[in-house]
Design a protein around this motif. Sequence first.
Motif, PDB file in Angstrom:
ATOM      1  N   SER A   1       0.801  -1.222   0.000  1.00 10.35           N
ATOM      2  CA  SER A   1       0.000   0.000   0.000  1.00 10.35           C
ATOM      3  C   SER A   1       0.834   1.273   0.000  1.00 10.35           C
ATOM      4  CB  SER A   1      -0.930   0.007   1.223  1.00 10.35           C
ATOM      5  OG  SER A   1      -0.195   0.190   2.424  1.00 10.35           O
ATOM      6  N   VAL A   2       2.161   1.136   0.019  1.00 13.91           N
ATOM      7  CA  VAL A   2       3.033   2.316  -0.007  1.00 13.91           C
ATOM      8  C   VAL A   2       3.113   2.831  -1.442  1.00 13.91           C
ATOM      9  CG1 VAL A   2       5.357   3.194   0.414  1.00 13.91           C
ATOM     10  CG2 VAL A   2       4.345   1.549   1.997  1.00 13.91           C
ATOM     11  N   GLY A   3       2.635   4.046  -1.646  1.00 15.60           N
ATOM     12  CA  GLY A   3       2.510   4.569  -3.008  1.00 15.60           C
ATOM     13  C   GLY A   3       3.636   5.471  -3.460  1.00 15.60           C
ATOM     14  N   VAL A   4       4.747   5.468  -2.733  1.00 19.11           N
ATOM     15  CA  VAL A   4       5.893   6.311  -3.103  1.00 19.11           C
ATOM     16  C   VAL A   4       7.122   5.423  -3.289  1.00 19.11           C
ATOM     17  CG1 VAL A   4       4.974   8.316  -1.881  1.00 19.11           C
ATOM     18  CG2 VAL A   4       6.514   6.744  -0.686  1.00 19.11           C
ATOM     19  N   PRO A   5       8.166   5.949  -3.926  1.00 21.57           N
ATOM     20  CA  PRO A   5       9.385   5.151  -4.089  1.00 21.57           C
ATOM     21  C   PRO A   5      10.002   4.765  -2.746  1.00 21.57           C
ATOM     22  CG  PRO A   5       9.396   6.992  -5.626  1.00 21.57           C
ATOM     23  CD  PRO A   5       8.248   7.228  -4.680  1.00 21.57           C
ATOM     24  N   VAL A   6      10.468   3.521  -2.658  1.00 19.92           N
ATOM     25  CA  VAL A   6      11.081   2.991  -1.446  1.00 19.92           C
ATOM     26  C   VAL A   6      12.462   2.456  -1.792  1.00 19.92           C
ATOM     27  CG1 VAL A   6      10.963   1.210   0.347  1.00 19.92           C
ATOM     28  CG2 VAL A   6       8.869   2.379  -0.382  1.00 19.92           C
ATOM     29  N   LEU A   7      13.481   2.938  -1.074  1.00 20.98           N
ATOM     30  CA  LEU A   7      14.827   2.392  -1.189  1.00 20.98           C
ATOM     31  C   LEU A   7      15.091   1.549   0.045  1.00 20.98           C
ATOM     32  CD1 LEU A   7      17.700   2.256  -2.468  1.00 20.98           C
ATOM     33  CD2 LEU A   7      18.261   4.249  -1.041  1.00 20.98           C
ATOM     34  N   ALA A   8      15.400   0.275  -0.146  1.00 24.64           N
ATOM     35  CA  ALA A   8      15.743  -0.623   0.957  1.00 24.64           C
ATOM     36  C   ALA A   8      17.214  -0.982   0.820  1.00 24.64           C
ATOM     37  CB  ALA A   8      14.872  -1.874   0.923  1.00 24.64           C
ATOM     38  N   ALA A   9      18.016  -0.520   1.785  1.00 22.19           N
ATOM     39  CA  ALA A   9      19.466  -0.709   1.701  1.00 22.19           C
ATOM     40  C   ALA A   9      19.966  -1.595   2.829  1.00 22.19           C
ATOM     41  CB  ALA A   9      20.178   0.645   1.747  1.00 22.19           C
ATOM     42  N   ALA A  10      21.037  -2.329   2.532  1.00 23.96           N
ATOM     43  CA  ALA A  10      21.669  -3.198   3.526  1.00 23.96           C
ATOM     44  C   ALA A  10      23.164  -3.224   3.267  1.00 23.96           C
ATOM     45  CB  ALA A  10      21.099  -4.610   3.457  1.00 23.96           C
ATOM     46  N   GLY A  11      23.921  -3.581   4.302  1.00 26.92           N
ATOM     47  CA  GLY A  11      25.355  -3.744   4.127  1.00 26.92           C
ATOM     48  C   GLY A  11      25.667  -5.135   3.624  1.00 26.92           C
ATOM     49  N   ASP A  12      26.595  -5.245   2.674  1.00 26.74           N
ATOM     50  CA  ASP A  12      26.890  -6.586   2.143  1.00 26.74           C
ATOM     51  C   ASP A  12      27.735  -7.413   3.104  1.00 26.74           C
ATOM     52  OD1 ASP A  12      29.482  -5.624   1.811  1.00 26.74           O
ATOM     53  OD2 ASP A  12      29.522  -5.868  -0.369  1.00 26.74           O
ATOM     54  N   ALA A  13      28.180  -6.786   4.236  1.00 25.80           N
ATOM     55  CA  ALA A  13      28.894  -7.535   5.270  1.00 25.80           C
ATOM     56  C   ALA A  13      27.981  -7.884   6.447  1.00 25.80           C
ATOM     57  CB  ALA A  13      30.094  -6.728   5.761  1.00 25.80           C
ATOM     58  N   SER A  14      26.689  -7.566   6.337  1.00 26.68           N
ATOM     59  CA  SER A  14      25.724  -7.906   7.377  1.00 26.68           C
ATOM     60  C   SER A  14      25.277  -9.357   7.228  1.00 26.68           C
ATOM     61  CB  SER A  14      24.505  -6.977   7.289  1.00 26.68           C
ATOM     62  OG  SER A  14      24.830  -5.686   7.751  1.00 26.68           O
ATOM     63  N   PRO A  15      24.644  -9.929   8.265  1.00 25.48           N
ATOM     64  CA  PRO A  15      24.150 -11.305   8.164  1.00 25.48           C
ATOM     65  C   PRO A  15      23.180 -11.481   6.990  1.00 25.48           C
ATOM     66  CG  PRO A  15      24.085 -10.556  10.435  1.00 25.48           C
ATOM     67  CD  PRO A  15      24.430  -9.354   9.607  1.00 25.48           C
ATOM     68  N   ALA A  16      23.189 -12.674   6.428  1.00 27.44           N
ATOM     69  CA  ALA A  16      22.373 -12.953   5.248  1.00 27.44           C
ATOM     70  C   ALA A  16      20.893 -12.682   5.495  1.00 27.44           C
ATOM     71  CB  ALA A  16      22.585 -14.403   4.805  1.00 27.44           C
ATOM     72  N   TRP A  17      20.394 -13.011   6.700  1.00 21.21           N
ATOM     73  CA  TRP A  17      18.958 -12.834   6.950  1.00 21.21           C
ATOM     74  C   TRP A  17      18.557 -11.362   6.909  1.00 21.21           C
ATOM     75  CZ3 TRP A  17      16.707 -10.073  10.900  1.00 21.21           C
ATOM     76  CH2 TRP A  17      17.521  -9.726  11.980  1.00 21.21           C
ATOM     77  N   LEU A  18      19.458 -10.465   7.352  1.00 16.81           N
ATOM     78  CA  LEU A  18      19.156  -9.033   7.295  1.00 16.81           C
ATOM     79  C   LEU A  18      19.116  -8.558   5.851  1.00 16.81           C
ATOM     80  CD1 LEU A  18      21.054  -7.133  10.159  1.00 16.81           C
ATOM     81  CD2 LEU A  18      18.610  -7.008   9.594  1.00 16.81           C
ATOM     82  N   ARG A  19      20.034  -9.052   5.032  1.00 14.21           N
ATOM     83  CA  ARG A  19      20.033  -8.671   3.622  1.00 14.21           C
ATOM     84  C   ARG A  19      18.783  -9.207   2.927  1.00 14.21           C
ATOM     85  NH1 ARG A  19      25.217 -10.832   3.982  1.00 14.21           N
ATOM     86  NH2 ARG A  19      24.783 -12.350   2.339  1.00 14.21           N
TER      87      ARG A  19
END
Length: 259
Positions: free
Chosen positions: A201-219
């Motif tokens: 239902s979010v009608g605007v652009p969403v950027l979802a960022a993660a660190g590539d050195a973070s745990p796999a589940w967070l990514r």
Amino acid sequence: MDKKTTSRDGTSIAYQSTGAGPAVILVSGAMSTGATVAPLAVPLSDRFTVVSYDRRGRGESGDTAPFAVEREVEDLAALIGAVGGEASLYGISSGGALVLHAAASGLPVRRVAVYETPYAVYEDGAKQWTEYTERLTEALAQDRRGDAVELFLRLTGLAEEMIQGARQSPMWPGMEALAQSLAYDAAVLGDGRVPRPLLASVGVPVLAAAGDASPAWLREATRAIAEAAPQGTYRALEGQTHMVDPNALAPVLAEFFAG
């Protein structure tokens, strides 16, 4: 915090702003105040008016019972009103869940960026979250604030000897002062799973960022947010972890918020 605005229920929300340009509001995660995200304001302030604030029940902001996620959305509405009536939002960790709620609620939000919002993507993670929230509720109901903080630190994976060391440190009273707000972060994360109907239902652009050195589940959780949002984009930051470097994150956010 040198400014204050008043939320719909009368709660005073302390904030500070820096820079000039379109407004961007930074939202902190659990066990933190506006000071935690303030370093990110510095590299963004040459292009944006950047707002950092103490979420209710933290720092210099007030609090009003009973709590509901809607009250924190209303806090953001008050901040948006205070900075011109429209803003982009950035939330780190559980703060990301709050900005997604705000965007889905229909507030005048241009764009939303989140960094490593810790939704559970595996069944064992969802079970761990349920156990945590049950024990947290019990500890806070009995005013065992130190135990509540310990529960959170264990959830993050902090080693037991480090937790006990923290209990003996000068910073512990400040951590206990934030204990009640752990319930607020638990509420914005809901059952802990990726909230696909909300994201849809979010009608605007969403950027979802993660660190590539973070745990796999967070990514994977971060990627799931991008996939569930109609205008979602996933971005991995090289060499970064959950403790992201503001100078590594700022250029990515600036490009995104500039549209």
